[in-house]
Design a protein around this motif. Structure first.
Motif, short mmCIF file in Angstrom:
data_model
loop_
_atom_site.label_atom_id
_atom_site.label_comp_id
_atom_site.label_asym_id
_atom_site.label_seq_id
_atom_site.Cartn_x
_atom_site.Cartn_y
_atom_site.Cartn_z
N ILE A 198 15.03 -7.84 11.41
CA ILE A 198 13.95 -7.97 12.39
C ILE A 198 14.48 -7.65 13.78
CG2 ILE A 198 14.38 -10.46 12.73
CD1 ILE A 198 11.31 -10.76 13.07
N THR A 199 13.67 -7.02 14.57
CA THR A 199 14.02 -6.75 15.96
C THR A 199 12.95 -7.34 16.87
OG1 THR A 199 14.51 -5.04 17.60
CG2 THR A 199 12.95 -4.46 15.86
N PHE A 200 13.38 -7.80 18.03
CA PHE A 200 12.48 -8.40 19.01
C PHE A 200 13.12 -8.27 20.38
CE2 PHE A 200 14.91 -11.67 16.75
CZ PHE A 200 15.60 -12.30 17.77
N ALA A 201 12.43 -8.71 21.41
CA ALA A 201 12.93 -8.61 22.78
C ALA A 201 13.27 -9.99 23.30
CB ALA A 201 11.89 -7.96 23.68
N ASP A 240 20.18 -18.39 14.52
CA ASP A 240 20.68 -18.24 13.14
C ASP A 240 20.48 -16.81 12.64
OD1 ASP A 240 21.43 -20.87 13.11
OD2 ASP A 240 19.71 -21.58 11.95
N TRP A 241 19.36 -16.20 13.01
CA TRP A 241 19.12 -14.81 12.59
C TRP A 241 20.21 -13.89 13.11
CZ3 TRP A 241 13.15 -14.26 13.78
CH2 TRP A 241 12.43 -14.92 12.77
N LEU A 242 20.63 -14.10 14.37
CA LEU A 242 21.71 -13.27 14.90
C LEU A 242 23.03 -13.55 14.20
CD1 LEU A 242 19.67 -12.58 17.21
CD2 LEU A 242 21.63 -12.62 18.77
N LYS A 243 23.32 -14.82 13.99
CA LYS A 243 24.60 -15.19 13.35
C LYS A 243 24.71 -14.61 11.94
CE LYS A 243 25.75 -19.55 15.69
NZ LYS A 243 25.93 -21.01 15.49
N LYS A 244 23.59 -14.57 11.24
CA LYS A 244 23.59 -14.08 9.85
C LYS A 244 23.37 -12.58 9.73
CE LYS A 244 22.04 -18.54 8.03
NZ LYS A 244 20.94 -19.31 7.38
N GLY A 245 23.18 -11.92 10.88
CA GLY A 245 22.99 -10.48 10.86
C GLY A 245 21.59 -10.05 10.47
N TYR A 246 20.65 -10.97 10.51
CA TYR A 246 19.27 -10.60 10.19
C TYR A 246 18.58 -9.92 11.38
CZ TYR A 246 19.95 -14.01 6.39
OH TYR A 246 20.42 -14.70 5.30
N ALA A 247 19.09 -10.18 12.57
CA ALA A 247 18.61 -9.52 13.79
C ALA A 247 19.83 -8.97 14.51
CB ALA A 247 17.86 -10.51 14.69
N PRO A 248 19.72 -7.83 15.18
CA PRO A 248 20.88 -7.23 15.85
C PRO A 248 21.19 -7.92 17.18
CG PRO A 248 18.93 -5.90 16.26
CD PRO A 248 18.50 -7.00 15.31
N PHE A 268 14.36 -0.96 10.05
CA PHE A 268 14.07 -2.39 10.15
C PHE A 268 12.87 -2.78 9.30
CE2 PHE A 268 16.74 -1.86 13.81
CZ PHE A 268 17.34 -3.10 14.01
N ALA A 269 12.93 -4.00 8.77
CA ALA A 269 11.81 -4.52 8.00
C ALA A 269 10.68 -4.99 8.90
CB ALA A 269 12.28 -5.67 7.10
N PHE A 270 11.04 -5.65 10.01
CA PHE A 270 10.03 -6.26 10.87
C PHE A 270 10.31 -5.95 12.35
CE2 PHE A 270 10.13 -9.05 7.14
CZ PHE A 270 8.77 -9.23 6.87
N SER A 271 9.25 -5.94 13.11
CA SER A 271 9.34 -5.86 14.56
C SER A 271 8.28 -6.77 15.17
CB SER A 271 9.08 -4.43 15.05
OG SER A 271 8.95 -4.39 16.47
N GLU A 272 8.71 -7.66 16.05
CA GLU A 272 7.75 -8.43 16.82
C GLU A 272 7.34 -7.58 18.01
OE1 GLU A 272 7.31 -12.49 19.54
OE2 GLU A 272 9.19 -12.11 18.48
#
Length: 423
Positions: A198-201, A240-248, A268-272
């Motif tokens: 997932i990516t977000f701002a 946690d998403w960053l630590k686990k590599g789910y978000a860059p 990417f699977a998801f984008s907010e």
């Protein structure tokens, strides 16, 4: 309100706007828009000025044609000037100080309460603007201390775009994504399949707060207590998403534009992201879908409302208000609002027009659902306190995601800063 009173409030207003990133250096000279609300024309006939944050629309645009049409129907000539959002706010404050305000002002909704508190714009009780058909949660962004200031032209908000092929390759059924646990599980499957989650701002500006709010509110947290267990849980989710590599790690510096560019790579699977990306999504070259951002235990999280309000600034010549009211009523009428909201990729402010939008474009249905659950950033009667709270919040997000503080420590520091700033 006379300009002397406005002058006394400008220092506080300028501080609030600087916090949200909307303040810019202003010139000491008057705007070059020609005759103005308080100076040009009269209540019947003459020239009425309209300032808006849509510089992308030139004189031949449908928006400009609508303004001309509304002026003709009201029996006046409309002189319209489009400013960048940042420049518009400071121009308005300067014009109010000089007694030189436009007759009609279209302004970003978080700024409404700041301008209202400064005595720059009128309330609907004074100008008799009709807000009866507007969705209460959308209207709330323009309310302060029990009064409403202007009419929303429409709303945009946030949801989750998803890449159908990435999810299919990872064995994820989008129907299973209903809450934070199932979303995180989906991200784990995507990573295991060799794709990105997932990516977000999360940039350290109002954009970062805007994107964090659905998770913050979706946890059950309240902006008056940033360091509640719910608020800490929301920040922990992103961390946690960053630590686990789910978000860059790039999300720390991402704007909503750069975040979208990452999603547009197809990896990417998801984008907010927002309503305004719908046209870009259709050009992305892969199948996509949209779901509302889930709350912690299911259901739709409240995302913040974006979009503008059409307001009537305070004038010394109050006999101008009836004509200004006609202009605002024309601009926000059902037929005109639908056309304008379609142009801006906004969801209409009234359920009746929303239904017409969905009938014309079924792809807007998820956005109508998201707007129905959305919330104004200055709601809960936060008004001018919101920018100060927001700054503390985005600072906490930056601290946690960069690893310089734990989510708990970051939010505790943020709450202390917000409490001190809003005394």
């Amino acid at each position: 309100m006379k300009s002397q009173s406005i002058t006394r409030r400008l220092a506080a207003v300028g501080l609030a706007l600087a916090v949200t990133g909307t303040a810019a250096a202003c010139s000491a000279s008057k705007s070059s828009t020609g005759s103005t609300g308080s100076g040009g024309g009269s209540a019947a006939g003459g020239t009425f000025t309209v300032w808006d944050p849509y510089p992308q629309f030139d004189s031949g645009s449908a928006w400009n044609q609508l303004l001309t049409k509304c002026g003709t129907e009201a029996g006046v000539t409309v002189k319209r000037t489009g400013f960048d959002t940042t420049d518009l706010t400071t121009k308005v404050l300067l014009a109010a100080q000089q007694g030189n305000s436009p007759d009609v002002l279209i302004v970003d909704n978080p700024v409404v309460s700041t301008l209202a508190d400064a005595g720059v714009i009128t309330d609907t009780g004074t100008t008799h603007l009709d807000t009866s058909g507007i969705a209460p949660n959308v209207l709330a962004a323009g309310q302060l201390a029990g009064k409403t200031y202007g009419v929303p032209i429409g709303a945009n908000t946030l949801a989750l775009y998803y890449n159908k092929s990435v999810l299919a390759a990872a064995g994820v059924d989008i129907a299973s994504v209903k809450d934070w646990t199932s979303l995180t599980a989906a991200l784990a499957k995507v990573k295991a399949a060799g794709k990105k989650g997932i990516t977000f701002a999360a940039i350290g500006t109002e954009e970062g707060s805007f994107q964090f709010l659905p998770w913050f509110w979706g946890s059950g947290a309240n902006l008056k207590q940033l360091d509640s267990s719910q608020g800490v849980a929301a920040l922990s989710l992103w961390n946690d998403w960053l630590k686990k590599g789910y978000a860059p790690n790039s999300v720390i510096n991402n704007t909503q534009t750069t975040s979208w560019q990452e999603f547009a790579t197809g990896q990417f699977a998801f984008s907010e992201n927002g309503t305004w990306q719908l046209a870009n999504a259709k050009k992305a070259g892969f199948d996509y879908g949209i779901i509302p951002i889930p709350a912690v235990n299911g259901g739709t999280a409240a995302a913040p409302t974006g979009g503008e309000f059409v307001t009537i600034p305070v004038q010394d010549k109050t006999d101008r208000y009836p004509t200004s009211q006609k202009l605002v009523a024309c601009l926000t009428s059902a037929d005109n609002a639908q056309a304008t909201d379609t142009t801006l990729s906004y969801v209409a402010a009234t359920p009746a027009v929303q239904a017409k939008q969905v009938a014309a474009d079924p792809d807007l249905q998820p956005w109508v659902a998201a707007v129905a659950a959305a919330k104004g950033r200055t709601s809960d009667d936060l008004g001018t306190k919101y920018p100060k709270i927001s700054q503390a919040m985005w600072t906490a997000v930056q601290a946690a995601l960069s690893g310089s503080a734990s989510p708990q420590s970051a939010m505790t520091t943020a709450q202390n800063a917000a409490a001190a700033a809003t005394k």
